[in-house]
Every structure is written in C-alpha cells, then in structure tokens.
Motif scaffolding. Sequence first.
Motif, PDB file in Angstrom:
ATOM      1  N   GLN A  87       0.823  -1.207   0.000  1.00 59.29           N
ATOM      2  CA  GLN A  87       0.000   0.000   0.000  1.00 59.29           C
ATOM      3  C   GLN A  87       0.858   1.258   0.000  1.00 59.29           C
ATOM      4  O   GLN A  87       0.583   2.214  -0.735  1.00 59.29           O
ATOM      5  CB  GLN A  87      -0.923   0.002   1.223  1.00 59.29           C
ATOM      6  CG  GLN A  87      -2.080  -0.968   1.120  1.00 59.29           C
ATOM      7  CD  GLN A  87      -3.200  -0.602   2.080  1.00 59.29           C
ATOM      8  OE1 GLN A  87      -3.870   0.423   1.931  1.00 59.29           O
ATOM      9  NE2 GLN A  87      -3.420  -1.454   3.069  1.00 59.29           N
ATOM     10  N   ALA A  95      -6.949  -4.481  -3.524  1.00 60.38           N
ATOM     11  CA  ALA A  95      -6.905  -3.016  -3.510  1.00 60.38           C
ATOM     12  C   ALA A  95      -5.790  -2.476  -4.397  1.00 60.38           C
ATOM     13  O   ALA A  95      -5.998  -1.522  -5.162  1.00 60.38           O
ATOM     14  CB  ALA A  95      -6.742  -2.506  -2.081  1.00 60.38           C
ATOM     15  N   GLU A 152     -10.622  -1.320   6.399  1.00 60.31           N
ATOM     16  CA  GLU A 152     -10.415  -0.363   5.312  1.00 60.31           C
ATOM     17  C   GLU A 152     -11.720   0.122   4.692  1.00 60.31           C
ATOM     18  O   GLU A 152     -11.705   0.957   3.810  1.00 60.31           O
ATOM     19  CB  GLU A 152      -9.547  -0.986   4.210  1.00 60.31           C
ATOM     20  CG  GLU A 152      -8.134  -1.308   4.638  1.00 60.31           C
ATOM     21  CD  GLU A 152      -8.018  -2.718   5.219  1.00 60.31           C
ATOM     22  OE1 GLU A 152      -9.068  -3.352   5.493  1.00 60.31           O
ATOM     23  OE2 GLU A 152      -6.880  -3.187   5.397  1.00 60.31           O
ATOM     24  N   GLY A 212     -13.377  -1.570   2.714  1.00 63.82           N
ATOM     25  CA  GLY A 212     -13.232  -2.025   1.345  1.00 63.82           C
ATOM     26  C   GLY A 212     -13.466  -3.519   1.290  1.00 63.82           C
ATOM     27  O   GLY A 212     -14.208  -4.083   2.084  1.00 63.82           O
ATOM     28  N   GLU A 226     -13.730  -5.403  -4.003  1.00 61.89           N
ATOM     29  CA  GLU A 226     -13.191  -5.086  -5.327  1.00 61.89           C
ATOM     30  C   GLU A 226     -13.531  -6.151  -6.357  1.00 61.89           C
ATOM     31  O   GLU A 226     -13.825  -5.829  -7.516  1.00 61.89           O
ATOM     32  CB  GLU A 226     -11.667  -4.910  -5.250  1.00 61.89           C
ATOM     33  CG  GLU A 226     -11.196  -3.688  -4.500  1.00 61.89           C
ATOM     34  CD  GLU A 226     -11.078  -3.929  -3.003  1.00 61.89           C
ATOM     35  OE1 GLU A 226     -10.758  -2.974  -2.270  1.00 61.89           O
ATOM     36  OE2 GLU A 226     -11.313  -5.089  -2.569  1.00 61.89           O
ATOM     37  N   GLU A 261     -17.983   2.545   0.645  1.00 61.57           N
ATOM     38  CA  GLU A 261     -17.388   1.793  -0.470  1.00 61.57           C
ATOM     39  C   GLU A 261     -18.364   1.643  -1.632  1.00 61.57           C
ATOM     40  O   GLU A 261     -17.998   1.883  -2.797  1.00 61.57           O
ATOM     41  CB  GLU A 261     -16.931   0.419   0.005  1.00 61.57           C
ATOM     42  CG  GLU A 261     -16.281  -0.410  -1.100  1.00 61.57           C
ATOM     43  CD  GLU A 261     -16.053  -1.863  -0.704  1.00 61.57           C
ATOM     44  OE1 GLU A 261     -15.172  -2.499  -1.313  1.00 61.57           O
ATOM     45  OE2 GLU A 261     -16.758  -2.355   0.192  1.00 61.57           O
ATOM     46  N   PRO A 318     -12.251   2.830  -6.966  1.00 60.43           N
ATOM     47  CA  PRO A 318     -12.083   1.955  -5.810  1.00 60.43           C
ATOM     48  C   PRO A 318     -12.058   2.772  -4.531  1.00 60.43           C
ATOM     49  O   PRO A 318     -11.781   3.980  -4.550  1.00 60.43           O
ATOM     50  CB  PRO A 318     -10.721   1.301  -6.068  1.00 60.43           C
ATOM     51  CG  PRO A 318      -9.958   2.341  -6.838  1.00 60.43           C
ATOM     52  CD  PRO A 318     -10.982   3.066  -7.680  1.00 60.43           C
ATOM     53  N   GLN A 319     -12.348   2.117  -3.422  1.00 62.44           N
ATOM     54  CA  GLN A 319     -12.213   2.804  -2.133  1.00 62.44           C
ATOM     55  C   GLN A 319     -10.758   3.233  -1.958  1.00 62.44           C
ATOM     56  O   GLN A 319      -9.829   2.604  -2.488  1.00 62.44           O
ATOM     57  CB  GLN A 319     -12.651   1.881  -0.990  1.00 62.44           C
ATOM     58  CG  GLN A 319     -12.609   2.495   0.394  1.00 62.44           C
ATOM     59  CD  GLN A 319     -13.508   3.705   0.572  1.00 62.44           C
ATOM     60  OE1 GLN A 319     -13.330   4.707  -0.120  1.00 62.44           O
ATOM     61  NE2 GLN A 319     -14.453   3.635   1.486  1.00 62.44           N
ATOM     62  N   LEU A 344      -7.016   3.857  -0.847  1.00 65.66           N
ATOM     63  CA  LEU A 344      -6.011   3.017  -0.200  1.00 65.66           C
ATOM     64  C   LEU A 344      -5.881   3.462   1.252  1.00 65.66           C
ATOM     65  O   LEU A 344      -5.545   4.622   1.532  1.00 65.66           O
ATOM     66  CB  LEU A 344      -4.672   3.119  -0.920  1.00 65.66           C
ATOM     67  CG  LEU A 344      -4.589   2.410  -2.278  1.00 65.66           C
ATOM     68  CD1 LEU A 344      -3.300   2.792  -2.996  1.00 65.66           C
ATOM     69  CD2 LEU A 344      -4.681   0.903  -2.127  1.00 65.66           C
TER      70      LEU A 344
END
Length: 637
Positions: free
Chosen positions: A304, A386, A425, A427, A430, A488, A498-499, A501
Amino acid sequence: MDPVITASVPLLEPPGWALAQRGLFDLLDRAWRAFDHGFTGPDGRLAYRGRLSTRDGVDDFYETFFNWPQLYLLGGADDLLPAAERHWEGVTRQLTELGMLHEEYERGYDWFHQGESLLLFYFLCLAAPGRWTERARRFADLYVDPAHGNYDPVHRIVRRPHNGSDPDREGLFDGRSYPWLPEEARMYGFPLDWVLPPGAEEPPREHDPRLGDQLRRRAGVGDTAVNLATTGLVLNALMLTGEQRYRDWIAEYVGAWCARAAANGGIVPDNVAPDGTVGGLLEGRWYGGHYGWSWPHGWYSVGQAATVAALAAVAATGDESFLDLVRPALDEIIAQGKVMTFAEADSSLQSRWTAQLGTDVRAPTLHVPFRYSDRGWFDHNPMLMAVPAALWHHSAAPVDRERIERLRAAGGYDWTTVRPFRNKEEGGHEEPWLAFLAGDDPAYPERILAAAQAQVRHRLARVERHRGEDVAEADIHLWQQANPVVTEALVQLTWGGPQVLYNGGLQQARVRYHDAAARRPGLPPSVAALVSRIDPEATVVDLVNLAPSADHEVIVQAGAFAEHTIRTAHHTACDDPSWIGGLYDYGHTEPRITSAAIRVDGPWLTVRLPRSTTVRLTLGLDLRTRPPSYRTPFDAP
C-alpha cells in the motif's frame, strides 16, 4: 461556460439501484447523527476519559471519522462537513492533552498508522480546501523542509521509522522493550527473528533481543518502506498550493526508492540505513525493517505504501515509470503463489479472510505470500485486490487489466459473490465490482447497496449497545467498529472508483459530481448515479432525478481532482412526447430513445435534470491531461 446537456428521457419506472442508492443516503444521514450523539462530546472529541500508555492510539481516534467528509463529498448532508471538521478539531485537542500531538501533528509514529490517521484530514482538504491549506502546508513541510529533522536530502531518506512533529522522539518505543503482546506474537511472530538462535529458550520480554536494544539499534533509525506514504501528505499540499518544491520532493524521494528497487531485482526493499545503504543495519538484508517484508504485515503494509508513493509521483510529475515501484513486487508475489484452501494457508490475517471469504474458505484458490525472511516467502493469503485495482484504475493499461484477469482465472471462488462484511479499510468488495465492470453481473449495484444497508444497520445496533460506555484503552477500536458510515458502495457506483487506499492514499475516481444550485460537491438530493463502465474511451454514467417536482443541475467532473479531460459526451435523448398517449388512453407507450453528442474538451460538463428524467452519458476521456488540483467548477477562472 461549461457545455450543457439537458436530460429528456422520461423516468417512468425508477431503476432499483437508484431507489436503493437514495435509500442508503437517507439511512447514512440518520446513522452518523446517531453515532455523533452516542459517542462524542459537544466540542467534537470522543467520549474517552483514559490515558494512552504507548505511542499507539492517535490513528484510532481519527480513523473513527475518516469517511465522514468522504460521504459529504458523495452527496451527504450539508451539516455533515462542519460536523467532520468539528470532530477533527476536537480529537486534535483531545490528543494534544493526552501528549500524543505537537502543533496539531503526530509527535512520532510509523506511517502504517500515520497514513490511517490522515485520511480524515485529506478528505477535509478536498471538501473545503480554503479552510485547510495552511495546515496542509505546515504538515507537509515537516518532511519537505530538512530543518524539521525528518528528511536527509543527501541520502534521500526519512531519517527514522517513527517520525513526525517532535524531533526528540527517538526509537520505536518508550521503556526497555517493544510492547508486543502475546497475541500479536502468535499471529505475526517477532521482528529480527534471526537474532535469537533456533531452539533457544524464550527469554523474558524485557530481555528479548528481538524486542529490546537490538530492535532499537537495527530498526529504530534509518528509512523504511512504509515511510513512502509520506508522499500522500506532500501531494495533498502540492494540489492545494501548486508549489514546485512539493513536486520536486516527491520526485526526489520516490526516485530514490525506485533506484533501490531496481537494484534489488525490481522488488522494493524495506530498510535503508542512515548512511543510505539498503540492509546497512541488517547484515545486508533487503528485508527485516520496521513494518516491512518480514514483520508484521509484509505486502499488506509495503504494497500500500509503495502504491501511494507511485501514484503520488505520477500525479506530481506525469512520469508513468514510477509505477515500476509497485508492479515488479506485485508480479513476484503472484509468481510465488500456490493454490490451496485458506484453511491450509499460514495466513496471519485469519479473522479478515474468514469474514471476506465466508464459505469459500474451503475453496482451493491462489494464495500469495505476503512476507519474506531468511526462510523465504511465507504468510500466504488470497490476493488483496486493492493494489491491483488501484493500478488498473489509474493506468487503464493492458498489463494492469490482464493481471486482474489472471487473478480472477486463478481464483477458486465466484467473484460475483457479495457478502455483507465491513473490514477496517471499509473495502474488500473489489472482486464483485470488477466483475460488474466486466459486464458479468448486472445485479451488482442493488446487491452491494443491500450489503451496505446491512452493515449500517449492524453498526447502528452496536451504537445502541455501547453508547455511553466508559471505553478502556484496550478497547478504543470500539469507535471504528461502531462507525456506521459506509462509503465503499457509493464510491464504486457513483464515482467509478475503488475505495481509497487505507494506509494514506488519496481518492481515485473516474468522475465526481457537484450540485450546481448549492455550489457544493456531491450529488443533489433525489439524484442517483451509476458508473457501469470506466474505460477511458467509453466511461458510461447514468444519472436519474427521482424527484417528481424538483429540477436539479449536476456538474460532472472528470477525475477526483479534475485531472482528466472530457473530449466528447454522447447521451440519450427523447424529443417525442407521443409516449404520453391521448387523454383516454389507459397506459403509455415506450418512449422513443435517440442519441446525441456534444464536444466538451474540458474537465466539467453540466447536466440539467428536469423532474423525473434520466440520461445515460458515454464520456470519451483523456486521462491525466492536467495537473491534479482541488479546484472546483465554482472557482473564478
């Protein structure tokens, strides 16, 4: 004046996703108010009367509210932004009183946690840039200006793993040993595991070389890979100010890490000694640094941070080669992967995957190693999507799309499955989102919105159960676990991104919106949006005005930071009113839908949505044609 499209297709049967999306907005508005009432004081601070006995904790206070201004940016209530600002101010005063901050900034801690802390700040800067620019500049200067003691411009390193506003905060811990708990040791092992000979008797914690002087001497100074997340802080200042020195610093610092990765066969190392040498304090090992490849999280932390830095460097300079800071390491861990069930894996993240995989924990699927030590690659997990998603979203390059397709082919579970979980997160969905964008799951929007509703309602039950409790220091994660704001689904569906990082990234989006009448970011009331394709040459956006008696005007922005250009906009139209029928007809006919196109050649497009209308836009985008910034369509030219 920006080009204008007026929607003319009548909205007769509102799509389920549009009703569900506006229903989620309504539920979230009630949810954040319930949390606000149950867990915070009048000045915005959290209801906490204890002390903080270690350097940990700052992130947990700020993380509680990280996505509140994000919800405002999506279209949340007008008073959500001042509430989020009040919580940042209140928590900052609270943490200063607890001795954790100096001049409103973390005294000194690792960037795995600092990145988490700063998400709230970054979203506040995006939502109200004029009110946050001074702080953004001041915080970034802690690293860009060597006078603050964090950056060594000669060796191009951040001087220590724990860094911030207090140059006197040294090492990794206070006292004699690192406060590593038995449960953490069971999950992640120990740092510097090679300094204790195999088979040696386990020493007492205060005398354990892995947690005491050896750790302080070998891992408490010099640079570490997670410090790459500092680039998010500096990019934030660059976009607010446009000052060249921020651009130069990002290029210099990330460039140094790119050179180290290239010298290490493409894999970014995790440690640099004070003299600038990789492995200089670890007998030449490129691994073993603080929050690095060996301990505690490996790729989860390194990947990340490297991606935050790579994307920041590309945004600052326009040089796409900075993505090579990430791609070779990502491809290496994929190449080292093995097919197994999760039950067979040596994963250190058991609780995470149990929730995310559900019954698929028993399905054979590709597991990739997150960590590396003297014994080689280990700690196998399903791929966290992610980073691959962020790379592809940024580049739209075939190499990044093909990697995602390979990962899907190697997966032993159905990517269209949607489970109602919410990880740290905010998230983790994905895979089904990517399947939807590939055209494989048209029902995804309604299912992910239903899953989001489930999580909001689950967390509201936690709010009700725990409100008013006296929280102990060991339980301060309660606030994050009870935060009922979930974003999200809205980020994916409305922005086509995307959400964020979680360890310090800045938001990615194919499009964002502004309410033209209210002159603020976000969708207007009663308006829903769905991005069903994000290919640059054909980004598809549906806008729906559900209001039966109110017109709205939406400004569509290309990119999270107006960094893209809308070249053309094809759109649906209906200029034939015959679908209404005669006065004595018992029904209506299907409206005759045609299409039209306009030239835009800019970052903004105005869409007028009369009451009960809808429009489908197919946008031809040129990506990254202008420097990203926090400017809005309401700023004076």
